[in-house]
Motif scaffolding. Structure first.
Motif, PDB file in Angstrom:
ATOM      1  N   GLY B   1       0.649  -1.261   0.011  1.00 28.08           N
ATOM      2  CA  GLY B   1      -0.005  -0.001  -0.139  1.00 28.08           C
ATOM      3  C   GLY B   1       0.904   1.117  -0.063  1.00 28.08           C
ATOM      4  N   GLN B   2       0.102   2.359  -0.234  1.00 30.11           N
ATOM      5  CA  GLN B   2       0.895   3.619  -0.169  1.00 30.11           C
ATOM      6  C   GLN B   2       0.970   4.398   1.076  1.00 30.11           C
ATOM      7  N   ASN B   3       1.964   4.880   1.705  1.00 30.41           N
ATOM      8  CA  ASN B   3       2.111   5.386   2.803  1.00 30.41           C
ATOM      9  C   ASN B   3       2.798   6.629   3.315  1.00 30.41           C
ATOM     10  N   ILE B   4       2.323   7.535   3.769  1.00 33.34           N
ATOM     11  CA  ILE B   4       3.111   8.475   4.280  1.00 33.34           C
ATOM     12  C   ILE B   4       3.504   8.957   5.684  1.00 33.34           C
ATOM     13  N   ASP B   5       4.615   8.870   6.238  1.00 32.88           N
ATOM     14  CA  ASP B   5       4.585   9.124   7.563  1.00 32.88           C
ATOM     15  C   ASP B   5       5.259  10.362   7.997  1.00 32.88           C
ATOM     16  N   GLN B   6       4.707  11.131   8.799  1.00 33.85           N
ATOM     17  CA  GLN B   6       5.141  12.291   9.722  1.00 33.85           C
ATOM     18  C   GLN B   6       5.008  12.170  11.208  1.00 33.85           C
ATOM     19  N   PRO B   7       5.521  12.857  11.826  1.00 35.23           N
ATOM     20  CA  PRO B   7       5.373  12.930  13.417  1.00 35.23           C
ATOM     21  C   PRO B   7       4.160  13.581  13.760  1.00 35.23           C
ATOM     22  N   THR B   8       3.400  13.243  14.905  1.00 33.41           N
ATOM     23  CA  THR B   8       2.003  13.748  14.941  1.00 33.41           C
ATOM     24  C   THR B   8       2.108  15.057  15.336  1.00 33.41           C
ATOM     25  N   GLU B   9       3.054  15.389  16.185  1.00 36.16           N
ATOM     26  CA  GLU B   9       3.323  16.664  17.169  1.00 36.16           C
ATOM     27  C   GLU B   9       4.595  17.040  17.441  1.00 36.16           C
ATOM     28  N   MET B  10       4.813  18.372  17.162  1.00 33.79           N
ATOM     29  CA  MET B  10       6.403  18.768  17.679  1.00 33.79           C
ATOM     30  C   MET B  10       5.874  20.105  18.433  1.00 33.79           C
ATOM     31  N   THR B  11       6.889  20.355  19.269  1.00 31.44           N
ATOM     32  CA  THR B  11       6.909  21.744  20.005  1.00 31.44           C
ATOM     33  C   THR B  11       8.263  22.242  19.580  1.00 31.44           C
ATOM     34  N   GLN B  96      -2.060  10.903  -8.549  1.00 33.62           N
ATOM     35  CA  GLN B  96      -2.954  11.318  -7.516  1.00 33.62           C
ATOM     36  C   GLN B  96      -2.088  11.683  -6.284  1.00 33.62           C
ATOM     37  N   LEU B  97      -2.610  12.715  -5.286  1.00 36.00           N
ATOM     38  CA  LEU B  97      -2.041  13.220  -4.279  1.00 36.00           C
ATOM     39  C   LEU B  97      -2.148  12.169  -3.138  1.00 36.00           C
ATOM     40  N   ILE B  98      -1.203  11.643  -2.484  1.00 31.64           N
ATOM     41  CA  ILE B  98      -1.253  10.725  -1.065  1.00 31.64           C
ATOM     42  C   ILE B  98      -0.827  11.552  -0.096  1.00 31.64           C
ATOM     43  N   TRP B  99      -1.659  11.811   0.928  1.00 30.67           N
ATOM     44  CA  TRP B  99      -1.470  12.649   2.094  1.00 30.67           C
ATOM     45  C   TRP B  99      -1.088  12.168   3.193  1.00 30.67           C
ATOM     46  N   GLY B 100      -0.171  12.634   3.940  1.00 29.63           N
ATOM     47  CA  GLY B 100      -0.030  12.441   5.208  1.00 29.63           C
ATOM     48  C   GLY B 100      -0.906  12.971   6.250  1.00 29.63           C
ATOM     49  N   ALA B 101      -0.889  12.620   7.447  1.00 32.72           N
ATOM     50  CA  ALA B 101      -1.993  12.879   8.397  1.00 32.72           C
ATOM     51  C   ALA B 101      -1.484  14.264   8.989  1.00 32.72           C
ATOM     52  N   GLY B 102      -0.329  14.729   8.564  1.00 34.56           N
ATOM     53  CA  GLY B 102      -0.002  16.206   9.238  1.00 34.56           C
ATOM     54  C   GLY B 102       0.553  16.088  10.606  1.00 34.56           C
ATOM     55  N   THR B 103       1.679  17.062  10.806  1.00 35.18           N
ATOM     56  CA  THR B 103       2.118  17.208  11.747  1.00 35.18           C
ATOM     57  C   THR B 103       1.838  18.505  12.646  1.00 35.18           C
ATOM     58  N   LYS B 104       1.430  18.583  13.764  1.00 35.69           N
ATOM     59  CA  LYS B 104       0.893  19.588  14.634  1.00 35.69           C
ATOM     60  C   LYS B 104       1.973  20.309  15.286  1.00 35.69           C
ATOM     61  N   LEU B 105       2.521  21.657  14.907  1.00 37.40           N
ATOM     62  CA  LEU B 105       3.627  22.294  15.431  1.00 37.40           C
ATOM     63  C   LEU B 105       3.067  23.363  16.293  1.00 37.40           C
ATOM     64  N   ILE B 106       3.639  23.145  17.519  1.00 34.94           N
ATOM     65  CA  ILE B 106       3.243  24.091  18.576  1.00 34.94           C
ATOM     66  C   ILE B 106       4.484  24.965  18.936  1.00 34.94           C
ATOM     67  N   ILE B 107       4.339  26.051  19.015  1.00 38.13           N
ATOM     68  CA  ILE B 107       5.339  27.195  19.247  1.00 38.13           C
ATOM     69  C   ILE B 107       5.134  27.837  20.577  1.00 38.13           C
TER      70      ILE B 107
END
Lengths: 115, 109
Positions: B1-11, B96-107
């Motif tokens: 399958g196709q997969n995109i991995d990103q960290p869930t959250e960063m500070t 076709q664009l395959i998307w990651g779940a996104g990384t929430k960045l907290i500053i």
């Protein structure tokens, strides 16, 4: 109006209701897209229209029915939805519909809650 | 399958530098995109990479290594307004664009 607009911004509907989401792009693009965005999940592509013709339907249940009367307008007709369909529905447009650096421009989305 | 991995959250701290990684396994490759999405708002385009190397655009840079299936977004001189989710997306062989779940960045100040 500029960019990509979507109405309504928020929608609460019961499982037996019928409603429609509207998207309009003012960018002169030829491709339009519907996405579903659920919390902490990747964007799910639902439908793609290129020059008003549907080119993608990613196994979306028939309770979602798209309509694209022209290159500037896109609708998503909803009926007999389920609670798990609650999500943010994003519309996007792009110049070409697929190639190269063809970036997508997104609308602000419709926050849908199914009760 | 196709997969995109990103960290869930960063500070990160205001004024600092942060690197958000993205790794992908897709059927073919026709470019990688980064988008920024503030809470309750539309995703907006940040960068596009199709060749290996670094693309710089002001405080933001994006790097791609196709052989490693890897990209990162580098944000310098962080500002509070950079608090957002950052989405990585890859265009596959079917365009076709395959998307990651996104990384929430907290500053933090």
């Amino acid at each position: 109006e500029t960019g990509v607009t979507q109405t309504p911004r928020h929608l609460v509907m019961g499982m037996t209701n019928k409603k429609s989401l509207k998207c309009e792009q003012h960018l002169g693009h030829n491709a339009m897209y519907w996405y579903k965005q659920s919390a902490k999940k990747p964007l799910e592509l639902m439908f793609v229209y290129n020059f008003k013709e549907q080119t993608e339907n990613n196994s979306v249940p028939s309770r979602f029915s798209p309509e694209c009367p022209n290159s500037s307008h896109l609708f998503l007709h909803l009926h007999t939805l389920q609670p798990e369909d609650s999500a943010l529905y994003l519309c996007a447009s792009s110049q070409e519909g697929g190639g190269g650096s063809d970036e997508q421009y997104f609308g602000p989305g419709t926050r849908l809650t199914v009760t | 399958g196709q997969n995109i991995d990103q960290p869930t959250e960063m500070t990160a701290t205001e004024g600092a530098i942060v690197q958000i990684n993205c790794t992908y396994q897709t059927s073919g490759f026709n470019g990688l995109f980064w988008y920024q999405q503030h809470a309750g708002e539309a995703p907006t385009f940040l960068s596009y990479n199709v060749l290996d190397g670094l693309e710089e655009k002001g405080r933001f840079s994006s790097f791609l290594s196709r052989s490693k299936g890897y990209s990162y977004l580098l944000l310098k001189e962080l500002q509070m307004k950079d608090s957002a989710s950052y989405l990585c997306a890859v265009r596959d062989s079917n365009y076709q664009l395959i998307w990651g779940a996104g990384t929430k960045l907290i500053i933090k100040p």
